[in-house]
Motif scaffolding. Sequence first.
Motif, PDB file in Angstrom:
ATOM      1  N   GLU A  31       0.833  -1.206   0.000  1.00 28.06           N
ATOM      2  CA  GLU A  31       0.000   0.000   0.000  1.00 28.06           C
ATOM      3  C   GLU A  31       0.871   1.260   0.000  1.00 28.06           C
ATOM      4  OE1 GLU A  31      -2.385  -3.248   2.080  1.00 28.06           O
ATOM      5  OE2 GLU A  31      -0.310  -2.540   2.050  1.00 28.06           O
ATOM      6  N   ARG A  32       1.968   1.215   0.729  1.00 26.52           N
ATOM      7  CA  ARG A  32       2.831   2.393   0.831  1.00 26.52           C
ATOM      8  C   ARG A  32       3.553   2.684  -0.484  1.00 26.52           C
ATOM      9  NH1 ARG A  32       6.001   2.665   6.482  1.00 26.52           N
ATOM     10  NH2 ARG A  32       6.133   4.823   5.739  1.00 26.52           N
ATOM     11  N   ILE A  33       3.788   1.631  -1.275  1.00 29.98           N
ATOM     12  CA  ILE A  33       4.405   1.847  -2.589  1.00 29.98           C
ATOM     13  C   ILE A  33       3.452   2.616  -3.491  1.00 29.98           C
ATOM     14  CG2 ILE A  33       5.284   0.699  -4.666  1.00 29.98           C
ATOM     15  CD1 ILE A  33       6.255  -1.552  -2.824  1.00 29.98           C
ATOM     16  N   LEU A  34       2.186   2.229  -3.494  1.00 28.61           N
ATOM     17  CA  LEU A  34       1.203   2.965  -4.303  1.00 28.61           C
ATOM     18  C   LEU A  34       1.101   4.411  -3.847  1.00 28.61           C
ATOM     19  CD1 LEU A  34      -1.787   0.492  -4.829  1.00 28.61           C
ATOM     20  CD2 LEU A  34       0.219   0.862  -6.250  1.00 28.61           C
ATOM     21  N   ASP A  35       1.180   4.638  -2.541  1.00 27.76           N
ATOM     22  CA  ASP A  35       1.067   5.999  -2.018  1.00 27.76           C
ATOM     23  C   ASP A  35       2.253   6.872  -2.429  1.00 27.76           C
ATOM     24  OD1 ASP A  35      -1.325   5.383  -0.826  1.00 27.76           O
ATOM     25  OD2 ASP A  35      -0.457   4.956   1.152  1.00 27.76           O
ATOM     26  N   LEU A  36       3.407   6.256  -2.699  1.00 31.49           N
ATOM     27  CA  LEU A  36       4.591   7.018  -3.110  1.00 31.49           C
ATOM     28  C   LEU A  36       4.443   7.609  -4.506  1.00 31.49           C
ATOM     29  CD1 LEU A  36       7.655   4.888  -1.913  1.00 31.49           C
ATOM     30  CD2 LEU A  36       6.977   7.139  -1.081  1.00 31.49           C
ATOM     31  N   TYR A  37       3.617   6.965  -5.326  1.00 31.10           N
ATOM     32  CA  TYR A  37       3.510   7.373  -6.732  1.00 31.10           C
ATOM     33  C   TYR A  37       2.068   7.727  -7.070  1.00 31.10           C
ATOM     34  CZ  TYR A  37       8.115   5.175  -7.210  1.00 31.10           C
ATOM     35  OH  TYR A  37       9.438   4.822  -7.076  1.00 31.10           O
ATOM     36  N   PRO A  38       1.648   8.967  -6.837  1.00 31.34           N
ATOM     37  CA  PRO A  38       0.288   9.371  -7.226  1.00 31.34           C
ATOM     38  C   PRO A  38       0.127   9.288  -8.738  1.00 31.34           C
ATOM     39  CG  PRO A  38       1.611  11.286  -6.607  1.00 31.34           C
ATOM     40  CD  PRO A  38       2.423  10.089  -6.236  1.00 31.34           C
ATOM     41  N   PRO A  39      -1.116   9.149  -9.238  1.00 31.78           N
ATOM     42  CA  PRO A  39      -1.345   8.981 -10.680  1.00 31.78           C
ATOM     43  C   PRO A  39      -0.746  10.087 -11.533  1.00 31.78           C
ATOM     44  CG  PRO A  39      -3.359   8.556  -9.439  1.00 31.78           C
ATOM     45  CD  PRO A  39      -2.372   9.092  -8.456  1.00 31.78           C
ATOM     46  N   SER A  40      -0.641  11.290 -10.977  1.00 25.72           N
ATOM     47  CA  SER A  40      -0.134  12.422 -11.759  1.00 25.72           C
ATOM     48  C   SER A  40       1.387  12.416 -11.901  1.00 25.72           C
ATOM     49  CB  SER A  40      -0.561  13.738 -11.097  1.00 25.72           C
ATOM     50  OG  SER A  40      -0.059  13.801  -9.766  1.00 25.72           O
ATOM     51  N   LYS A  41       2.065  11.551 -11.155  1.00 24.66           N
ATOM     52  CA  LYS A  41       3.523  11.558 -11.152  1.00 24.66           C
ATOM     53  C   LYS A  41       4.066  10.815 -12.363  1.00 24.66           C
ATOM     54  CE  LYS A  41       7.504  10.868  -8.123  1.00 24.66           C
ATOM     55  NZ  LYS A  41       7.792  12.310  -8.080  1.00 24.66           N
ATOM     56  N   LYS A  42       4.984  11.441 -13.094  1.00 27.59           N
ATOM     57  CA  LYS A  42       5.629  10.811 -14.241  1.00 27.59           C
ATOM     58  C   LYS A  42       6.701   9.851 -13.731  1.00 27.59           C
ATOM     59  CE  LYS A  42       7.312  10.062 -18.342  1.00 27.59           C
ATOM     60  NZ  LYS A  42       6.619   9.164 -19.280  1.00 27.59           N
ATOM     61  N   ILE A  43       6.634   8.608 -14.171  1.00 28.82           N
ATOM     62  CA  ILE A  43       7.580   7.582 -13.715  1.00 28.82           C
ATOM     63  C   ILE A  43       8.400   7.107 -14.902  1.00 28.82           C
ATOM     64  CG2 ILE A  43       7.832   5.417 -12.455  1.00 28.82           C
ATOM     65  CD1 ILE A  43       4.922   5.775 -11.526  1.00 28.82           C
ATOM     66  N   GLU A  44       9.711   7.297 -14.857  1.00 28.61           N
ATOM     67  CA  GLU A  44      10.592   6.901 -15.951  1.00 28.61           C
ATOM     68  C   GLU A  44      11.217   5.528 -15.726  1.00 28.61           C
ATOM     69  OE1 GLU A  44      11.121   8.284 -18.727  1.00 28.61           O
ATOM     70  OE2 GLU A  44      10.305  10.302 -18.512  1.00 28.61           O
ATOM     71  N   SER A  45      11.517   5.210 -14.480  1.00 26.96           N
ATOM     72  CA  SER A  45      12.278   3.999 -14.163  1.00 26.96           C
ATOM     73  C   SER A  45      11.436   2.734 -14.337  1.00 26.96           C
ATOM     74  CB  SER A  45      12.800   4.075 -12.727  1.00 26.96           C
ATOM     75  OG  SER A  45      13.224   2.814 -12.271  1.00 26.96           O
ATOM     76  N   GLU A  46      11.956   1.767 -15.095  1.00 26.14           N
ATOM     77  CA  GLU A  46      11.254   0.497 -15.260  1.00 26.14           C
ATOM     78  C   GLU A  46      11.210  -0.274 -13.942  1.00 26.14           C
ATOM     79  OE1 GLU A  46      11.452  -2.062 -18.483  1.00 26.14           O
ATOM     80  OE2 GLU A  46      10.452  -0.517 -19.659  1.00 26.14           O
ATOM     81  N   LEU A  47      12.222  -0.101 -13.102  1.00 25.62           N
ATOM     82  CA  LEU A  47      12.204  -0.758 -11.796  1.00 25.62           C
ATOM     83  C   LEU A  47      11.027  -0.247 -10.973  1.00 25.62           C
ATOM     84  CD1 LEU A  47      13.264  -2.538  -9.549  1.00 25.62           C
ATOM     85  CD2 LEU A  47      14.898  -0.729  -8.952  1.00 25.62           C
ATOM     86  N   SER A  48      10.829   1.065 -10.949  1.00 22.41           N
ATOM     87  CA  SER A  48       9.706   1.636 -10.189  1.00 22.41           C
ATOM     88  C   SER A  48       8.369   1.151 -10.743  1.00 22.41           C
ATOM     89  CB  SER A  48       9.765   3.165 -10.231  1.00 22.41           C
ATOM     90  OG  SER A  48      10.915   3.652  -9.581  1.00 22.41           O
ATOM     91  N   ILE A  49       8.251   1.135 -12.069  1.00 21.72           N
ATOM     92  CA  ILE A  49       7.003   0.672 -12.690  1.00 21.72           C
ATOM     93  C   ILE A  49       6.757  -0.785 -12.346  1.00 21.72           C
ATOM     94  CG2 ILE A  49       5.837   0.281 -14.894  1.00 21.72           C
ATOM     95  CD1 ILE A  49       7.456   2.659 -16.004  1.00 21.72           C
ATOM     96  N   SER A  50       7.818  -1.594 -12.350  1.00 21.87           N
ATOM     97  CA  SER A  50       7.688  -3.013 -12.017  1.00 21.87           C
ATOM     98  C   SER A  50       7.283  -3.203 -10.556  1.00 21.87           C
ATOM     99  CB  SER A  50       9.003  -3.738 -12.297  1.00 21.87           C
ATOM    100  OG  SER A  50       8.913  -5.109 -11.962  1.00 21.87           O
ATOM    101  N   LEU A  51       7.847  -2.398  -9.664  1.00 18.66           N
ATOM    102  CA  LEU A  51       7.462  -2.493  -8.247  1.00 18.66           C
ATOM    103  C   LEU A  51       5.987  -2.152  -8.060  1.00 18.66           C
ATOM    104  CD1 LEU A  51      10.562  -0.860  -6.485  1.00 18.66           C
ATOM    105  CD2 LEU A  51       9.965  -3.284  -6.563  1.00 18.66           C
ATOM    106  N   LEU A  52       5.505  -1.169  -8.800  1.00 18.57           N
ATOM    107  CA  LEU A  52       4.086  -0.820  -8.726  1.00 18.57           C
ATOM    108  C   LEU A  52       3.208  -1.955  -9.258  1.00 18.57           C
ATOM    109  CD1 LEU A  52       4.393   2.880  -9.858  1.00 18.57           C
ATOM    110  CD2 LEU A  52       3.314   2.144  -7.733  1.00 18.57           C
ATOM    111  N   SER A  53       3.621  -2.547 -10.376  1.00 20.40           N
ATOM    112  CA  SER A  53       2.862  -3.659 -10.954  1.00 20.40           C
ATOM    113  C   SER A  53       2.822  -4.850  -9.997  1.00 20.40           C
ATOM    114  CB  SER A  53       3.482  -4.080 -12.284  1.00 20.40           C
ATOM    115  OG  SER A  53       2.860  -5.245 -12.781  1.00 20.40           O
ATOM    116  N   GLN A  54       3.973  -5.195  -9.424  1.00 19.84           N
ATOM    117  CA  GLN A  54       4.031  -6.323  -8.496  1.00 19.84           C
ATOM    118  C   GLN A  54       3.244  -6.032  -7.220  1.00 19.84           C
ATOM    119  OE1 GLN A  54       7.941  -8.452  -8.236  1.00 19.84           O
ATOM    120  NE2 GLN A  54       8.637  -6.857  -9.646  1.00 19.84           N
ATOM    121  N   SER A  55       3.201  -4.770  -6.820  1.00 24.29           N
ATOM    122  CA  SER A  55       2.416  -4.396  -5.640  1.00 24.29           C
ATOM    123  C   SER A  55       0.931  -4.589  -5.901  1.00 24.29           C
ATOM    124  CB  SER A  55       2.704  -2.940  -5.253  1.00 24.29           C
ATOM    125  OG  SER A  55       4.056  -2.780  -4.869  1.00 24.29           O
TER     126      SER A  55
END
Length: 470
Positions: A31-55
């Motif tokens: 839950e805290r990972i999702l809270d770190l990245y609000p929908p409006s935030k631009k995410i470039e890192s594939e690692l970050s995107i993968s962590l969100l997907s796995q979460s």
Amino acid sequence: MVLVAFGIFLFVDFRDLEDRAYGHFQKSEFERILDLYPPSKKIESELSISLLSQSISALERKANETKTKESTLKFLKEEHPELIVKEWETSLGIYYHIEDPYILKLKKHGIHYKKSLIAKIQNIQKPIPKDKVSHYLLQLVLEDPRGLEAGYSQALANIVRYPMETIGELESAFLLETLHYLSSSSLSLFYENLFTVSGTNVNLRSGPGKENKEVGKVSIPETTFCFEKDGQSETVAGKTGYFVQCFYPHLSKSAWIFSGFLENIPANQKYISDLENRFNTTDSEERFDFVSWLGEKMPPGFYGTYIPRERILESGAVGFPLYGNQTKEFRKICKKLSGEKKYFEFSYMTDITKEAVPLLELNLSYKDNNQPVYLIELDHESIWINRNRYILDQGNQKQNLSLYIESRDGDKLVGSLKERNIGLLQNLKSYPIAMDAYQSGKSHWEICLPLAKNPTRDKVLLFEIKSGIN
């Protein structure tokens, strides 16, 4: 100096955020990972995107567990209403599925995409609709298991345990290749677990033990891949052994069988070779960046008329600057590519206020005759490919786009522009080419960079180009 300091601040802030996300992931604080990245935030890192997907996959599991279902669904509804939760009807009631907007943003067949897909399948712990089982299975067997044998085999074992719809002949062949490969890998759950049935009309059961319901029969020479063993030994027909859960490719289902009626056999090397040949096509990917380029001399591997440029560092990556031109006069430097190509991926960042800037040309060369195929240009808000325009919404931020060659139309190629797996422009026709030379493999691709003779202040930084066929 202010700009440099600001860039360093952004880079440090990005890495700090990613480190925090990874720390939460290690502690299963999804839950805290999702809270770190609000929908409006631009995410470039594939690692970050993968962590969100796995979460999201982990939260889907929690949404289907009795103890955590209520709190998880409440969290999603109140804190992240942008995430869509669907209710799937199953034989055991409702299954709550969270649509994952992040996995689509990962480069397909890349390591982060595969890890996210594996996590998604591993987190399914209740029956889901048959068509969804087949869908996930097909997604998995299209990915290369090599290097991820442990997690991949666990995901495969997890999905084949559920009832599924029949898959196609080609997909069934891919599945067999994968199973044979995994049965030969010591890191896999299927390692040395390929068997042939040694009896006639041997019972298949719904669970471990003779008391469980009979769900079919198999006879010699049926083959099966086993992935789970019951801990309690039993004696059946004078034989001592264990009940094991196995997948039967020809039946497209899994069931429990007594091990006394199984005989271990080696993996079929032809299937393994077929898998390796299928995925070795990705080894043809060519990639180049400008890390070793110093500015005064032409980038390694290029030829043509070079105009010295200043090496620019942006967030730790070396960018090759391409400028607008006051007089529209350009010189070109080109790099020859080897083998067949079906996609061209390029990462860049713009700093454009007025003039359009040519980014690159894709040419086909045959007998020293260069034919332009696609010309890619950028302005302050758009990308242009052979007069086809797409308006970008990310401003002067780093972009990663791909041009895919998908078909032919007369003497033209037809492609599409994508951002990761999301289509942006379709039906992109090339300039006319010598199709006979292209189809016979006698021509080769070249990537050319236009160098402005009288540069303006408008520029694009090109960081990396990849090309391949898969």
